[in-house]
Design a protein around this motif. Structure first.
Motif, PDB file in Angstrom:
ATOM      1  N   GLU A   4       0.829  -1.207   0.000  1.00 22.74           N
ATOM      2  CA  GLU A   4       0.000   0.000   0.000  1.00 22.74           C
ATOM      3  C   GLU A   4       0.861   1.253   0.000  1.00 22.74           C
ATOM      4  N   ALA A   5       1.924   1.255   0.817  1.00 19.32           N
ATOM      5  CA  ALA A   5       2.836   2.400   0.846  1.00 19.32           C
ATOM      6  C   ALA A   5       3.534   2.571  -0.498  1.00 19.32           C
ATOM      7  N   TYR A   6       3.890   1.486  -1.124  1.00 16.69           N
ATOM      8  CA  TYR A   6       4.542   1.506  -2.435  1.00 16.69           C
ATOM      9  C   TYR A   6       3.619   2.157  -3.466  1.00 16.69           C
ATOM     10  N   ARG A   7       2.342   1.788  -3.438  1.00 21.01           N
ATOM     11  CA  ARG A   7       1.377   2.382  -4.382  1.00 21.01           C
ATOM     12  C   ARG A   7       1.208   3.872  -4.109  1.00 21.01           C
ATOM     13  N   ASN A   8       1.148   4.258  -2.826  1.00 15.60           N
ATOM     14  CA  ASN A   8       0.966   5.665  -2.483  1.00 15.60           C
ATOM     15  C   ASN A   8       2.172   6.512  -2.898  1.00 15.60           C
ATOM     16  N   MET A   9       3.355   5.943  -2.753  1.00 17.62           N
ATOM     17  CA  MET A   9       4.569   6.704  -3.056  1.00 17.62           C
ATOM     18  C   MET A   9       4.874   6.773  -4.550  1.00 17.62           C
ATOM     19  N   TYR A  10       4.608   5.660  -5.265  1.00 15.22           N
ATOM     20  CA  TYR A  10       5.063   5.582  -6.651  1.00 15.22           C
ATOM     21  C   TYR A  10       3.932   5.391  -7.661  1.00 15.22           C
ATOM     22  N   GLY A  11       2.714   5.206  -7.158  1.00 13.23           N
ATOM     23  CA  GLY A  11       1.582   5.029  -8.056  1.00 13.23           C
ATOM     24  C   GLY A  11       1.645   3.754  -8.869  1.00 13.23           C
ATOM     25  N   ASP A  13       1.768  -0.801  -8.802  1.00 16.01           N
ATOM     26  CA  ASP A  13       1.420  -2.026  -8.080  1.00 16.01           C
ATOM     27  C   ASP A  13       2.693  -2.831  -7.843  1.00 16.01           C
ATOM     28  N   LEU A  14       3.011  -3.097  -6.579  1.00 12.94           N
ATOM     29  CA  LEU A  14       4.264  -3.771  -6.243  1.00 12.94           C
ATOM     30  C   LEU A  14       4.312  -5.191  -6.806  1.00 12.94           C
ATOM     31  N   ILE A  15       3.212  -5.918  -6.697  1.00 13.11           N
ATOM     32  CA  ILE A  15       3.212  -7.299  -7.200  1.00 13.11           C
ATOM     33  C   ILE A  15       3.460  -7.325  -8.704  1.00 13.11           C
ATOM     34  N   GLU A  16       2.823  -6.412  -9.432  1.00  8.91           N
ATOM     35  CA  GLU A  16       3.035  -6.372 -10.878  1.00  8.91           C
ATOM     36  C   GLU A  16       4.470  -5.996 -11.227  1.00  8.91           C
ATOM     37  N   ASP A  17       5.055  -5.071 -10.446  1.00  8.22           N
ATOM     38  CA  ASP A  17       6.448  -4.708 -10.701  1.00  8.22           C
ATOM     39  C   ASP A  17       7.391  -5.882 -10.426  1.00  8.22           C
ATOM     40  N   LEU A  18       7.094  -6.642  -9.387  1.00  9.10           N
ATOM     41  CA  LEU A  18       7.900  -7.833  -9.103  1.00  9.10           C
ATOM     42  C   LEU A  18       7.797  -8.834 -10.252  1.00  9.10           C
ATOM     43  N   ARG A  19       6.580  -9.027 -10.731  1.00  6.56           N
ATOM     44  CA  ARG A  19       6.380  -9.969 -11.842  1.00  6.56           C
ATOM     45  C   ARG A  19       7.137  -9.537 -13.094  1.00  6.56           C
ATOM     46  N   GLU A  20       7.148  -8.234 -13.356  1.00 10.88           N
ATOM     47  CA  GLU A  20       7.748  -7.743 -14.594  1.00 10.88           C
ATOM     48  C   GLU A  20       9.268  -7.677 -14.529  1.00 10.88           C
ATOM     49  N   ASN A  21       9.812  -7.492 -13.335  1.00  4.09           N
ATOM     50  CA  ASN A  21      11.247  -7.216 -13.233  1.00  4.09           C
ATOM     51  C   ASN A  21      12.086  -8.377 -12.697  1.00  4.09           C
ATOM     52  N   LEU A  22      11.420  -9.429 -12.218  1.00  2.00           N
ATOM     53  CA  LEU A  22      12.144 -10.605 -11.746  1.00  2.00           C
ATOM     54  C   LEU A  22      11.838 -11.775 -12.676  1.00  2.00           C
ATOM     55  N   SER A  23      12.522 -12.888 -12.445  1.00  2.00           N
ATOM     56  CA  SER A  23      12.324 -14.024 -13.342  1.00  2.00           C
ATOM     57  C   SER A  23      12.488 -15.340 -12.598  1.00  2.00           C
ATOM     58  N   ASP A  24      12.007 -16.386 -13.226  1.00  2.00           N
ATOM     59  CA  ASP A  24      12.191 -17.763 -12.768  1.00  2.00           C
ATOM     60  C   ASP A  24      11.652 -17.964 -11.347  1.00  2.00           C
ATOM     61  N   HIS A  25      12.303 -18.849 -10.609  1.00  2.00           N
ATOM     62  CA  HIS A  25      11.781 -19.217  -9.285  1.00  2.00           C
ATOM     63  C   HIS A  25      11.965 -18.103  -8.264  1.00  2.00           C
ATOM     64  N   PHE A  26      12.971 -17.247  -8.461  1.00  2.00           N
ATOM     65  CA  PHE A  26      13.122 -16.105  -7.567  1.00  2.00           C
ATOM     66  C   PHE A  26      11.881 -15.221  -7.632  1.00  2.00           C
ATOM     67  N   LYS A  27      11.362 -15.011  -8.829  1.00  2.00           N
ATOM     68  CA  LYS A  27      10.126 -14.249  -8.991  1.00  2.00           C
ATOM     69  C   LYS A  27       8.974 -14.941  -8.271  1.00  2.00           C
ATOM     70  N   ASP A  28       8.861 -16.253  -8.414  1.00  2.00           N
ATOM     71  CA  ASP A  28       7.770 -16.995  -7.767  1.00  2.00           C
ATOM     72  C   ASP A  28       7.790 -16.800  -6.255  1.00  2.00           C
ATOM     73  N   VAL A  29       8.988 -16.803  -5.674  1.00  2.00           N
ATOM     74  CA  VAL A  29       9.100 -16.624  -4.228  1.00  2.00           C
ATOM     75  C   VAL A  29       8.695 -15.208  -3.826  1.00  2.00           C
ATOM     76  N   MET A  30       9.231 -14.212  -4.512  1.00  2.00           N
ATOM     77  CA  MET A  30       8.970 -12.825  -4.134  1.00  2.00           C
ATOM     78  C   MET A  30       7.493 -12.451  -4.296  1.00  2.00           C
ATOM     79  N   VAL A  31       6.899 -12.911  -5.391  1.00  2.00           N
ATOM     80  CA  VAL A  31       5.477 -12.631  -5.601  1.00  2.00           C
ATOM     81  C   VAL A  31       4.641 -13.375  -4.566  1.00  2.00           C
TER      82      VAL A  31
END
Length: 271
Positions: A4-11, A13-31
């Protein structure tokens, strides 16, 4: 709160940014770590049924181990996230007595905190007859007892089963039944007896018998973090003689390894 703070500060979605900028199993864990527990369970169940084929072991791990309250929350979130009914999807994607047992578990009708010693012997006799007769009616009675009786009651039932049959109920189920129906029944019994031991067993199998089955390892570590993961680590070490940290380091690497180890460490600093 961070999302929520991430959305307020940067407008964004944190989950979508994680999906777009990470890859493979590391992405699966972070998301996965961004989901609240009921949402994560719903997410895993959805993907277990809506992908190519059905991942039965995911259904077993989740539905055999969750409390009534966790199941109710999971069903509500599943409906909101995917506009689909969990029970209807299970009915459509599974079959036979395996499906019947899953459907029973998703009712969330297990008795809580109730035990009747006088009934334990009768329930145990029903289970023993179900292992001997194996008719459809006996299978229904067996799964009704395992899905609806309280953990306290089932402890007494399992002891009475041992007294009546001279056998441990796990051994009897493994001998009398097969396929995913057997696996689900055994998972229920193991969770009644010691849930951390059940998940330690599942992790060890996923790491050593399946060539490091990433989906299973990730799912269990995320779902049990902040619940009983410390106890799972202890059971793992007691049962297999090596720390869970050791085995993860042996098979994982890079940021993926670091993420898994950080989850395992929890509030401790021993990774």
């Amino acid at each position: 709160m961070i999302a929520e703070a991430y959305r307020n500060m940067y407008g964004r979605d944190l989950i979508e940014d994680l999906r777009e900028n990470l890859s493979d199993h590391f992405k699966d864990v972070m998301v996965g770590l961004m989901y609240p527990p009921p949402s994560y369970d719903a997410h895993e169940l959805w993907h277990a049924m809506k992908g190519a084929g059905t991942e039965e072991n995911c259904l077993i791990d989740i539905l055999a181990s969750r409390t009534n309250g966790e199941i109710f929350q999971m069903k509500e979130v599943y409906l909101m996230q995917y506009n689909s009914d969990l029970q209807q999807d299970i009915y459509a994607e599974t079959s036979g007595h395996f499906r019947d047992t899953l459907m029973n578990l998703t009712q969330g009708n297990r008795e809580e905190g109730y035990a009747d010693p006088a009934m334990a012997g009768q329930d145990a006799m029903v289970l023993w007859e179900a292992c001997q007769q194996k008719t459809g009616e006996h299978k229904n009675m067996l799964q009704m007892i395992l899905c609806n009786k309280s953990y306290q009651q089932l402890w007494m039932v399992f002891q009475e089963f041992q007294n009546i049959s001279g056998r441990d109920i796990i051994d009897a189920l493994n001998e009398c039944y097969d396929d995913y129906f057997r696996d689900l029944l055994v998972a229920i019994v193991l969770c009644v007896r010691d849930k951390p031991s059940y998940f330690a067993h599942r992790l060890h199998k996923a790491i050593h018998e399946c060539g490091f089955h990433n989906k299973t390892v990730i799912r269990i570590l995320i779902a049990r973090s902040e619940i009983d993961l410390m106890n799972i680590r202890r059971r793992y070490k007691e049962r297999y003689g090596k720390a869970l940290f050791h085995d993860i380091k042996h098979f994982a690497s890079g940021h993926y390894e670091a993420a898994l180890l950080a989850i395992c460490a929890g509030d401790t600093e021993d990774y």
